[in-house]
Design an enzyme around this catalytic site. Structure first.
Site, PDB file in Angstrom:
ATOM      1  N   CYS A 110     -93.144 -49.609  80.963  1.00 53.58           N
ATOM      2  CA  CYS A 110     -92.035 -48.699  81.382  1.00 53.58           C
ATOM      3  C   CYS A 110     -92.576 -47.559  82.284  1.00 53.58           C
ATOM      4  O   CYS A 110     -91.825 -46.720  82.884  1.00 53.58           O
ATOM      5  CB  CYS A 110     -91.586 -47.833  80.028  1.00 53.58           C
ATOM      6  SG  CYS A 110     -90.744 -48.960  79.000  1.00 53.58           S
ATOM      7  N   HIS A 148     -88.328 -40.416  81.505  1.00 48.34           N
ATOM      8  CA  HIS A 148     -88.111 -41.871  81.254  1.00 48.34           C
ATOM      9  C   HIS A 148     -87.055 -41.991  80.112  1.00 48.34           C
ATOM     10  O   HIS A 148     -86.958 -41.258  79.169  1.00 48.34           O
ATOM     11  CB  HIS A 148     -89.269 -42.708  80.581  1.00 48.34           C
ATOM     12  CG  HIS A 148     -89.098 -44.176  79.906  1.00 48.34           C
ATOM     13  ND1 HIS A 148     -88.300 -44.887  80.464  1.00 48.34           N
ATOM     14  CD2 HIS A 148     -89.487 -44.691  78.672  1.00 48.34           C
ATOM     15  CE1 HIS A 148     -88.095 -46.038  79.740  1.00 48.34           C
ATOM     16  NE2 HIS A 148     -88.718 -45.689  78.672  1.00 48.34           N
ATOM     17  N   ASN A 154     -82.125 -47.809  78.005  1.00 53.44           N
ATOM     18  CA  ASN A 154     -83.461 -47.812  78.381  1.00 53.44           C
ATOM     19  C   ASN A 154     -83.682 -49.065  79.390  1.00 53.44           C
ATOM     20  O   ASN A 154     -83.549 -50.312  79.073  1.00 53.44           O
ATOM     21  CB  ASN A 154     -84.273 -48.161  77.344  1.00 53.44           C
ATOM     22  CG  ASN A 154     -85.678 -47.789  77.556  1.00 53.44           C
ATOM     23  OD1 ASN A 154     -86.107 -48.493  78.544  1.00 53.44           O
ATOM     24  ND2 ASN A 154     -86.619 -47.476  76.531  1.00 53.44           N
TER      25      ASN A 154
END
Length: 333
Positions: free
Chosen positions: A122, A260, A290
């Site tokens: 990520c 994030h 996400n």
């Protein structure tokens, strides 16, 4: 490790771009899939919808599209690039790298322009952005394309709604160049391998592969959100304090925080810990989910195009990833 202010790197983000697949999955459809009461997915996970890539919307296709958007904003052409960095959480294929596929899609297949991937799940975008800054600072390149493109939907295990309900597909990119009004004021990255089992996709490497046989579930993403949160939250306050000292800034001097988009709970926790007003934090999770590595640059593109992150503003890019890792960068746009 030093905790004093570091020298800024003169580098400007000239262009940003993002791409959301055509098809969407609404929270009401997730409710129906699990036979939940209407509104359960939204109240439990804070997600209204997310986008799902179709067969023709491959990782490299989406990446090439966002590259064109970023190049257009930057006012340059693909031929003006000195380096292409792929920063996907999951590659389109093991070999060659996604960056090579994107280079070819941009019409640079005979150019010789360096193209390769950087992976930190990520946080791949932040690591690639840091690498671009270092390459620029030592004079090796002047203009760099950094892209993230991820299709989470192909690896979700619907037997575990904690992960399956929140991940979405998409892509985003930036074009950065030497000089200008922008700067990277500080970067930091820390990894705590004690949490290596919290987020796992076992298949696709040398240990679990078709030649040896793939057990049921090994080709699906598995996440222990509680473990990931526990490890990250233990280290996050000290990490942010160290990063801000390196940037020679305090939180009140930041115009924008671009995190994030891990989960609604993670964003809520971050806002509370940083004591941020809602107008200073970019939160697009409810409509994107996400997006793995594409999450931060998509939020960045949203902030730029909506006018919430303007020329001269200072912003914090921050997030966590499988590992467990924590990464952040303070930039002047």
């Amino acid at each position: 490790m030093t905790e004093t202010a570091t020298a800024p790197i003169s580098m400007t983000i000239r262009g940003t771009g993002s791409y959301l697949p055509r098809d969407t999955l609404e929270s009401s459809q997730i409710d129906a899939r699990f036979e939940w009461a209407p509104g359960t997915c939204l109240s439990r996970y804070g997600i209204e919808m997310r986008h799902v890539a179709s067969e023709d919307e491959t990782t490299s296709f989406m990446a090439a599209e966002v590259a064109k958007h970023a190049l257009d904003m930057a006012g340059c052409k693909a031929a003006d690039l000195d380096l292409i960095l792929g920063a996907c959480g999951v590659m389109e294929q093991p070999i060659p790298s996604t960056a090579v596929l994107v280079q070819n899609r941009l019409g640079l297949g005979r150019s010789g322009v360096p193209a390769y991937d950087v992976n930190a799940t990520c946080l791949s975008f932040l690591q690639a952005l840091d690498l671009a800054a270092m390459q620029i600072s030592c004079g090796r390149v002047r203009r760099v394309l950094v892209f993230s493109s991820d299709i989470a939907s192909v690896g979700l295990d619907w037997a575990h709604p904690e992960a399956a309900a929140i991940f979405g597909d998409g892509a985003a990119a930036v074009v950065v160049e030497a000089g200008g009004e922008g700067a990277v004021l500080a970067c930091d990255f820390r990894t705590y391998g004690e949490g290596c089992d919290a987020c796992v996709l076992a298949a696709g490497g040398t240990r679990v592969n078709p030649a040896r046989g793939i057990r049921l579930g090994d080709d699906r993403f598995r996440m222990d959100g509680t473990q990931a949160y526990r490890v990250a939250s233990r280290h996050l306050p000290r990490f942010i304090a160290r990063l801000m000292r390196r940037a020679d800034r305090v939180m009140e001097q930041l115009d924008c925080v671009i995190p994030h988009q891990a989960s609604a709970q993670a964003l809520e926790h971050a806002a509370g810990m940083l004591r941020l007003a809602s107008d200073r934090m970019i939160d697009i999770f409810g409509r994107t989910g996400n997006q793995i590595a594409a999450s931060i640059p998509t939020a960045l593109d949203h902030a730029v195009r909506s006018g919430r992150f303007k020329r001269g503003d200072a912003g914090l890019l921050i997030g966590t990833s499988a590992g467990i890792s924590i990464g952040g960068a303070v930039v002047r746009f």
